[in-house]
Design a protein around this motif. Structure first.
Motif, PDB file in Angstrom:
ATOM      1  N   PHE A   1       0.878  -1.170   0.000  1.00  0.00           N
ATOM      2  CA  PHE A   1       0.000   0.000   0.000  1.00  0.00           C
ATOM      3  C   PHE A   1       0.915   1.219   0.000  1.00  0.00           C
ATOM      4  O   PHE A   1       1.822   1.316   0.828  1.00  0.00           O
ATOM      5  CB  PHE A   1      -0.880   0.041   1.253  1.00  0.00           C
ATOM      6  N   THR A   2       0.681   2.165  -0.883  1.00  0.00           N
ATOM      7  CA  THR A   2       1.509   3.367  -0.880  1.00  0.00           C
ATOM      8  C   THR A   2       1.233   4.163   0.395  1.00  0.00           C
ATOM      9  O   THR A   2       0.137   4.065   0.976  1.00  0.00           O
ATOM     10  CB  THR A   2       1.218   4.251  -2.107  1.00  0.00           C
ATOM     11  N   PRO A   3       2.200   4.948   0.880  1.00  0.00           N
ATOM     12  CA  PRO A   3       2.013   5.703   2.122  1.00  0.00           C
ATOM     13  C   PRO A   3       0.774   6.602   2.117  1.00  0.00           C
ATOM     14  O   PRO A   3       0.103   6.739   3.149  1.00  0.00           O
ATOM     15  CB  PRO A   3       3.299   6.521   2.229  1.00  0.00           C
ATOM     16  N   ASP A   4       0.456   7.217   0.966  1.00  0.00           N
ATOM     17  CA  ASP A   4      -0.710   8.103   0.939  1.00  0.00           C
ATOM     18  C   ASP A   4      -2.012   7.313   1.044  1.00  0.00           C
ATOM     19  O   ASP A   4      -3.010   7.821   1.558  1.00  0.00           O
ATOM     20  CB  ASP A   4      -0.713   8.993  -0.306  1.00  0.00           C
ATOM     21  N   VAL A   5      -2.020   6.064   0.598  1.00  0.00           N
ATOM     22  CA  VAL A   5      -3.208   5.225   0.769  1.00  0.00           C
ATOM     23  C   VAL A   5      -3.395   4.885   2.245  1.00  0.00           C
ATOM     24  O   VAL A   5      -4.507   4.970   2.778  1.00  0.00           O
ATOM     25  CB  VAL A   5      -3.095   3.930  -0.079  1.00  0.00           C
ATOM     26  N   ILE A   6      -2.306   4.515   2.908  1.00  0.00           N
ATOM     27  CA  ILE A   6      -2.389   4.204   4.347  1.00  0.00           C
ATOM     28  C   ILE A   6      -2.883   5.423   5.112  1.00  0.00           C
ATOM     29  O   ILE A   6      -3.766   5.321   5.979  1.00  0.00           O
ATOM     30  CB  ILE A   6      -1.018   3.744   4.875  1.00  0.00           C
ATOM     31  N   PHE A   7      -2.323   6.590   4.781  1.00  0.00           N
ATOM     32  CA  PHE A   7      -2.752   7.825   5.433  1.00  0.00           C
ATOM     33  C   PHE A   7      -4.236   8.083   5.190  1.00  0.00           C
ATOM     34  O   PHE A   7      -4.981   8.438   6.114  1.00  0.00           O
ATOM     35  CB  PHE A   7      -1.920   9.001   4.908  1.00  0.00           C
ATOM     36  N   SER A   8      -4.702   7.883   3.968  1.00  0.00           N
ATOM     37  CA  SER A   8      -6.101   8.168   3.624  1.00  0.00           C
ATOM     38  C   SER A   8      -7.063   7.195   4.277  1.00  0.00           C
ATOM     39  O   SER A   8      -8.165   7.576   4.690  1.00  0.00           O
ATOM     40  CB  SER A   8      -6.277   8.141   2.101  1.00  0.00           C
ATOM     41  N   ILE A   9      -6.663   5.921   4.376  1.00  0.00           N
ATOM     42  CA  ILE A   9      -7.525   4.943   5.061  1.00  0.00           C
ATOM     43  C   ILE A   9      -7.743   5.379   6.497  1.00  0.00           C
ATOM     44  O   ILE A   9      -8.868   5.379   7.010  1.00  0.00           O
ATOM     45  CB  ILE A   9      -6.909   3.528   4.996  1.00  0.00           C
ATOM     46  N   HIS A  10      -6.652   5.768   7.162  1.00  0.00           N
ATOM     47  CA  HIS A  10      -6.797   6.195   8.562  1.00  0.00           C
ATOM     48  C   HIS A  10      -7.596   7.498   8.670  1.00  0.00           C
ATOM     49  O   HIS A  10      -8.460   7.642   9.545  1.00  0.00           O
ATOM     50  CB  HIS A  10      -5.429   6.380   9.208  1.00  0.00           C
ATOM     51  N   LYS A  11      -7.348   8.416   7.775  1.00  0.00           N
ATOM     52  CA  LYS A  11      -8.028   9.711   7.835  1.00  0.00           C
ATOM     53  C   LYS A  11      -9.537   9.571   7.661  1.00  0.00           C
ATOM     54  O   LYS A  11     -10.322  10.156   8.418  1.00  0.00           O
ATOM     55  CB  LYS A  11      -7.467  10.639   6.757  1.00  0.00           C
ATOM     56  N   HIS A  12      -9.972   8.809   6.674  1.00  0.00           N
ATOM     57  CA  HIS A  12     -11.390   8.742   6.359  1.00  0.00           C
ATOM     58  C   HIS A  12     -12.163   7.790   7.281  1.00  0.00           C
ATOM     59  O   HIS A  12     -13.390   7.907   7.387  1.00  0.00           O
ATOM     60  CB  HIS A  12     -11.586   8.338   4.898  1.00  0.00           C
ATOM     61  N   THR A  13     -11.468   6.877   7.938  1.00  0.00           N
ATOM     62  CA  THR A  13     -12.135   5.975   8.885  1.00  0.00           C
ATOM     63  C   THR A  13     -11.920   6.399  10.326  1.00  0.00           C
ATOM     64  O   THR A  13     -12.590   5.898  11.219  1.00  0.00           O
ATOM     65  CB  THR A  13     -11.589   4.541   8.737  1.00  0.00           C
ATOM     66  N   ALA A  14     -10.965   7.320  10.549  1.00  0.00           N
ATOM     67  CA  ALA A  14     -10.528   7.705  11.895  1.00  0.00           C
ATOM     68  C   ALA A  14     -10.071   6.488  12.696  1.00  0.00           C
ATOM     69  O   ALA A  14     -10.134   6.466  13.921  1.00  0.00           O
ATOM     70  CB  ALA A  14     -11.632   8.456  12.648  1.00  0.00           C
ATOM     71  N   GLY A  15      -9.641   5.446  11.984  1.00  0.00           N
ATOM     72  CA  GLY A  15      -9.139   4.245  12.647  1.00  0.00           C
ATOM     73  C   GLY A  15     -10.215   3.322  13.173  1.00  0.00           C
ATOM     74  O   GLY A  15      -9.909   2.389  13.921  1.00  0.00           O
ATOM     75  N   GLN A  16     -11.488   3.551  12.807  1.00  0.00           N
ATOM     76  CA  GLN A  16     -12.557   2.655  13.267  1.00  0.00           C
ATOM     77  C   GLN A  16     -12.259   1.249  12.732  1.00  0.00           C
ATOM     78  O   GLN A  16     -12.148   1.045  11.518  1.00  0.00           O
ATOM     79  CB  GLN A  16     -13.914   3.160  12.742  1.00  0.00           C
ATOM     80  N   PRO A  17     -12.085   0.254  13.621  1.00  0.00           N
ATOM     81  CA  PRO A  17     -11.572  -1.057  13.195  1.00  0.00           C
ATOM     82  C   PRO A  17     -12.346  -1.724  12.065  1.00  0.00           C
ATOM     83  O   PRO A  17     -11.736  -2.247  11.127  1.00  0.00           O
ATOM     84  CB  PRO A  17     -11.628  -1.887  14.485  1.00  0.00           C
ATOM     85  N   PHE A  18     -13.677  -1.718  12.138  1.00  0.00           N
ATOM     86  CA  PHE A  18     -14.427  -2.363  11.058  1.00  0.00           C
ATOM     87  C   PHE A  18     -14.178  -1.655   9.733  1.00  0.00           C
ATOM     88  O   PHE A  18     -13.937  -2.304   8.713  1.00  0.00           O
ATOM     89  CB  PHE A  18     -15.927  -2.374  11.364  1.00  0.00           C
ATOM     90  N   LEU A  19     -14.272  -0.325   9.733  1.00  0.00           N
ATOM     91  CA  LEU A  19     -14.114   0.427   8.488  1.00  0.00           C
ATOM     92  C   LEU A  19     -12.721   0.252   7.897  1.00  0.00           C
ATOM     93  O   LEU A  19     -12.570   0.162   6.676  1.00  0.00           O
ATOM     94  CB  LEU A  19     -14.413   1.904   8.727  1.00  0.00           C
ATOM     95  N   VAL A  20     -11.698   0.202   8.758  1.00  0.00           N
ATOM     96  CA  VAL A  20     -10.337  -0.020   8.275  1.00  0.00           C
ATOM     97  C   VAL A  20     -10.247  -1.377   7.576  1.00  0.00           C
ATOM     98  O   VAL A  20      -9.734  -1.497   6.457  1.00  0.00           O
ATOM     99  CB  VAL A  20      -9.318   0.048   9.434  1.00  0.00           C
TER     100      VAL A  20
END
Length: 375
Positions: free
Chosen positions: A232-251
């Motif tokens: 996963f490119t770093p910006d994808v990892i950043f975006s997954i966390h940003k848009h889910t706020a780290g909610q485990p199911f959404l991640v």
């Protein structure tokens, strides 16, 4: 190959799992101090996964963890609740012996078979006697009671059950059993205390399980990369966390879409264009997590006006810990206290779905008559 889990508690043998080592260490440390711990958080936030990991740790460290799930007790009478509770405790005890590769004593077998548990007082008596049958002259077992889905307990049984646990916790006459308790659920003790009197469980030690941090999201995704070779490119990892706020199911759901449903060649890295497609799918689908969220916020008409104020850029709403409606929305995972002490929707994906669910349907235009067509 393991997968990203989105159906119930994740299993390290078949799913990628965030270790949550700090949270696990914190919980186990509280158990060792004899705390009676409560963890109330929305569904699909990793509660059960954490407690199962804690049990795996405790069972190797001279503790006797009895794991229960109250989900099956919903709608039972108090008498039936205590009867099935006794049966399930006996099964859990047998399971611990089996996992340890040992056999319960004949005295313990007779005790479990002959004692009756019919109410909260006899339950207290049962636990007070149990420790004597588990411990030997050179080994004192410390019983840890872990209760999942606690809020399914029959309403008529809540007060008596909690009063008995409180009595055991405060009793200094002998070896405490259970030595430590972990209560896991969605609704908190206050919400379960249906008669609105002072909670009988004021000895509780509250445990907070946060969402995944950016580093934990990275840890989760790197497990996939290590096994499959696809990065996963770093910006994808950043975006997954940003848009889910780290909610485990959404991640996990986002990662599941990216690795299983978009048919991205495994020889190619997962790029931002791929994330955009996965993000769009998350905004358009009605998965179990989103369905639970929207069902919960429709439970009370007062939630709608509060959520509209929170999402208003002009109005906003200061977070008030004493506001019952806000606390319920926090419990359901809909809102959080922001850095500026204002209420915020828990994550951008939830905000989209909540906004869409509160948006009124367009009114039907008036029928066009021949007369109106002339003008």
């Amino acid at each position: 190959m393991r997968t990203f889990g989105t159906q119930g508690p994740v299993n390290p043998e078949i799913n990628y799992v965030v270790s949550r080592s700090e949270e696990l260490s914190d919980f186990v440390d509280r158990v060792k101090k004899g705390k009676y711990i409560v963890l109330f958080a929305p569904r699909q936030t990793g509660k059960t996964t954490l407690f199962r990991a804690a049990i795996d740790t405790l069972i190797t460290e001279a503790y006797f963890p009895i794991q229960l799930n109250f989900e099956v007790y919903v709608d039972l009478t108090p008498a039936a609740f205590y009867s099935y509770l006794h049966i399930d405790v006996c099964r859990a005890i047998a399971s611990v012996f089996q996992r340890r590769g040992s056999i319960p004593s004949e005295d313990l077998k007779r005790f479990l078979a002959n004692i009756e548990v019919t109410d909260h007082v006899s339950m207290r008596n049962f636990f007070q006697q149990l420790t004597g049958f588990l411990s030997s002259h050179d080994n004192s077992e410390k019983v840890v009671l872990i209760i999942d889905e606690f809020d399914a307990i029959p309403p008529e049984a809540v007060r008596g059950f909690l009063h008995s646990l409180r009595y055991i916790y405060l009793d200094t006459s002998g070896v405490r059993c259970p030595y430590s308790v972990g209560i896991v659920g969605v609704k908190n003790i206050t919400q379960l205390n249906y008669d609105r009197s002072i909670s009988p469980f004021n000895i509780q030690d509250e445990f907070h399980l946060p969402n995944f941090t950016h580093m934990q999201v990275q840890e989760l995704l790197e497990q996939y990369t290590h096994e499959v070779g696809q990065a996963f490119t770093p910006d994808v990892i950043f975006s997954i966390h940003k848009h889910t706020a780290g909610q485990p199911f959404l991640v996990n759901r986002c990662a599941q879409i990216l690795t299983e449903e978009l048919n991205i060649p495994k020889s190619e890295p997962i790029m931002m264009a791929d994330f955009s497609k996965a993000h769009t799918r998350l905004l358009e689908e009605r998965n179990t997590n989103i369905s639970h969220l929207l069902t919960n916020i429709r439970r009370d008409p007062r939630f709608e006006s509060l959520l509209i104020q929170i999402m208003s850029y002009k109005i906003g709403l200061p977070f008030n810990i004493d506001n019952e409606i806000m606390n319920e929305l926090v419990t359901y995972g809909a809102i959080v206290k922001g850095a500026n002490r204002m209420c915020e929707i828990a994550n951008p994906i939830y905000q989209h779905h909540i906004r869409q669910s509160l948006k009124p349907l367009p009114s039907k235009p008036p029928a066009r008559t021949p007369d109106t067509l002339l003008h």
